[in-house]
Design an enzyme around this catalytic site. Structure first.
Site, PDB file in Angstrom:
ATOM      1  N   ASN A 233       9.404   3.944   2.788  1.00  0.00           N
ATOM      2  CA  ASN A 233       9.623   3.437   4.339  1.00  0.00           C
ATOM      3  C   ASN A 233      11.054   2.655   4.669  1.00  0.00           C
ATOM      4  O   ASN A 233      11.710   2.101   3.822  1.00  0.00           O
ATOM      5  CB  ASN A 233       8.455   2.365   4.345  1.00  0.00           C
ATOM      6  CG  ASN A 233       7.169   3.058   4.342  1.00  0.00           C
ATOM      7  OD1 ASN A 233       6.661   2.731   3.077  1.00  0.00           O
ATOM      8  ND2 ASN A 233       6.560   3.544   5.198  1.00  0.00           N
TER       9      ASN A 233
ATOM     10  N   HIS B  99       9.589   6.712   7.673  1.00  0.00           N
ATOM     11  CA  HIS B  99      10.194   6.795   6.227  1.00  0.00           C
ATOM     12  C   HIS B  99      11.733   7.023   6.438  1.00  0.00           C
ATOM     13  O   HIS B  99      12.053   7.684   7.379  1.00  0.00           O
ATOM     14  CB  HIS B  99       9.677   7.840   5.475  1.00  0.00           C
ATOM     15  CG  HIS B  99       8.057   7.385   4.881  1.00  0.00           C
ATOM     16  ND1 HIS B  99       7.779   7.173   3.613  1.00  0.00           N
ATOM     17  CD2 HIS B  99       7.079   7.044   5.810  1.00  0.00           C
ATOM     18  CE1 HIS B  99       6.548   6.919   3.702  1.00  0.00           C
ATOM     19  NE2 HIS B  99       6.083   6.938   4.707  1.00  0.00           N
TER      20      HIS B  99
ATOM     21  N   ARG C  12       0.809  -1.213   0.010  1.00  0.00           N
ATOM     22  CA  ARG C  12      -0.047   0.077  -0.014  1.00  0.00           C
ATOM     23  C   ARG C  12       0.905   1.212  -0.188  1.00  0.00           C
ATOM     24  O   ARG C  12       1.004   1.939  -1.218  1.00  0.00           O
ATOM     25  CB  ARG C  12      -0.700   0.007   1.170  1.00  0.00           C
ATOM     26  CG  ARG C  12      -2.114   0.929   0.934  1.00  0.00           C
ATOM     27  CD  ARG C  12      -1.884   2.401   1.194  1.00  0.00           C
ATOM     28  NE  ARG C  12      -1.216   2.703   2.417  1.00  0.00           N
ATOM     29  CZ  ARG C  12      -0.967   4.024   2.726  1.00  0.00           C
ATOM     30  NH1 ARG C  12      -1.116   5.070   1.723  1.00  0.00           N
ATOM     31  NH2 ARG C  12      -0.541   4.201   3.683  1.00  0.00           N
TER      32      ARG C  12
ATOM     33  N   CYS D  40       8.907   9.451  -0.972  1.00  0.00           N
ATOM     34  CA  CYS D  40       8.124  10.594  -0.294  1.00  0.00           C
ATOM     35  C   CYS D  40       7.458  11.662  -1.494  1.00  0.00           C
ATOM     36  O   CYS D  40       8.189  12.066  -2.211  1.00  0.00           O
ATOM     37  CB  CYS D  40       9.480  11.325   0.448  1.00  0.00           C
ATOM     38  SG  CYS D  40       8.671  12.809   1.322  1.00  0.00           S
TER      39      CYS D  40
HETATM   40 ZN    ZN Z   1       4.056   6.403   5.141  1.00  0.00          ZN
END
Ligand code: ZN
Length: 304
Positions: free
Chosen positions: A249, A209, A16, A240
């Protein structure tokens, strides 16, 4: 070093949060990734988000992906939803673990959903009530908990007061998103301490992240504070949205690699996970940032 937990629970968010920040990939590849992950021993997976396809084209096929996945009964799958329409889709698809998001930064929240943080918290009150009626568990994710790309520092007290509200509304758990990789060990200590002093009982998960390379240091610090739940994405999938080209991440295999060598149980088979990271790299067709994927685990020696 403070006392460390004996075991840590990792939620895999590559399918996701990871793929949402990559160029769109075919449905079949998403299914392949979701089918491979449980075989590594991973027991929690953030599978999809039910968002408007125009807002996030990478997740436009969420219903189809989920219908084609071979669901492992040992795995807790979760879905992220932005509103009641998404919540209805997630419930209809059979999800019982649902994530909702609010940004601690007013500016970030407005940029994302065109509403103030306070307005989104009112929406979340309604969402929790709707989802609880359907016996779903709700996790409230507080994005930009460690800093905002527009506003800079975010006061831990502001995040803690959002948690107060979420808990009062019945949130089953809370998560803190380091959306743009602004957390450092100091900020982790400040935030976890502020939240714990007001809400000692609510389960807390941290989502880092690795944008600026502090992901593993943040996890180590959080473990010393007693946090035992973390998000990570296989291969370090993702990016990002506010920093083109930045890493995603913290990589799941880097977390598992560090923890297993420290004797901290994750239930994940590192070699199997590295194979899935290679698959993820293959799927997105670019070199992923994971050092453990590139160099292999530290126990892999080479012929002298
Ligand atoms: Zn995130």
């Amino acid at each position: 070093m403070g006392e460390l937990p004996a075991a840590v629970s990792i939620r895999e968010v590559g399918p996701r949060d990871g793929l949402q920040n990559e160029d769109p990939v075919p449905t079949a590849d998403k299914v392949r990734l979701l089918d491979a992950l449980p075989r590594t021993g991973i027991r929690r997976i953030e599978a999809v988000s039910f968002v408007h396809p125009k807002a996030i084209p990478q997740m436009a096929d969420a219903d189809e992906v989920w219908s084609r996945v071979t669901r492992d009964p040992a795995v807790r799958y979760s879905a992220l939803v932005p509103n009641s329409r998404g919540a209805r889709r997630a419930l209809d698809a059979g999800f019982t673990d649902i994530e909702v998001v609010v940004s601690a930064s007013d500016t970030h929240n407005r940029k994302n959903v065109n509403r103030s943080t306070a307005e989104s918290l009112d929406d979340i009150t309604e969402l929790i009530s709707l989802l609880h009626k359907e016996n779903a568990r709700v996790e409230v994710i507080v994005a930009t908990s460690f800093g905002c790309p527009y506003e800079g520092d975010v006061a831990p007290e502001r995040v803690a007061s959002i948690v107060d509200r979420a808990v009062a509304d019945g949130a089953d758990r809370v998560a803190f998103g380091d959306t743009t990789g602004m957390a450092t060990p100091r900020r982790v200590t400040d935030l976890v301490t502020a939240v714990r002093s007001r809400q000692p009982d609510v389960p807390v998960l941290l989502h880092f992240h690795n944008t600026r390379g502090t992901g593993l240091a943040n996890i180590l610090t959080a473990m010393e504070l007693g946090v035992t739940e973390f998000d990570a994405s296989v291969g370090g999938l993702g990016g990002c949205p506010y920093a083109p080209g930045a890493t995603g991440n913290v990589a799941t295999e880097e977390v598992v690699h560090m923890l297993s060598d420290m004797g901290i149980e994750t239930g994940v088979d590192l070699d199997a996970l590295v194979e899935v990271a290679a698959m993820a790299q293959d799927i997105v067709g670019r070199e992923l940032p994971s050092g453990v994927l590139r160099a292999g685990p530290r126990y892999r020696t080479i012929p002298a």
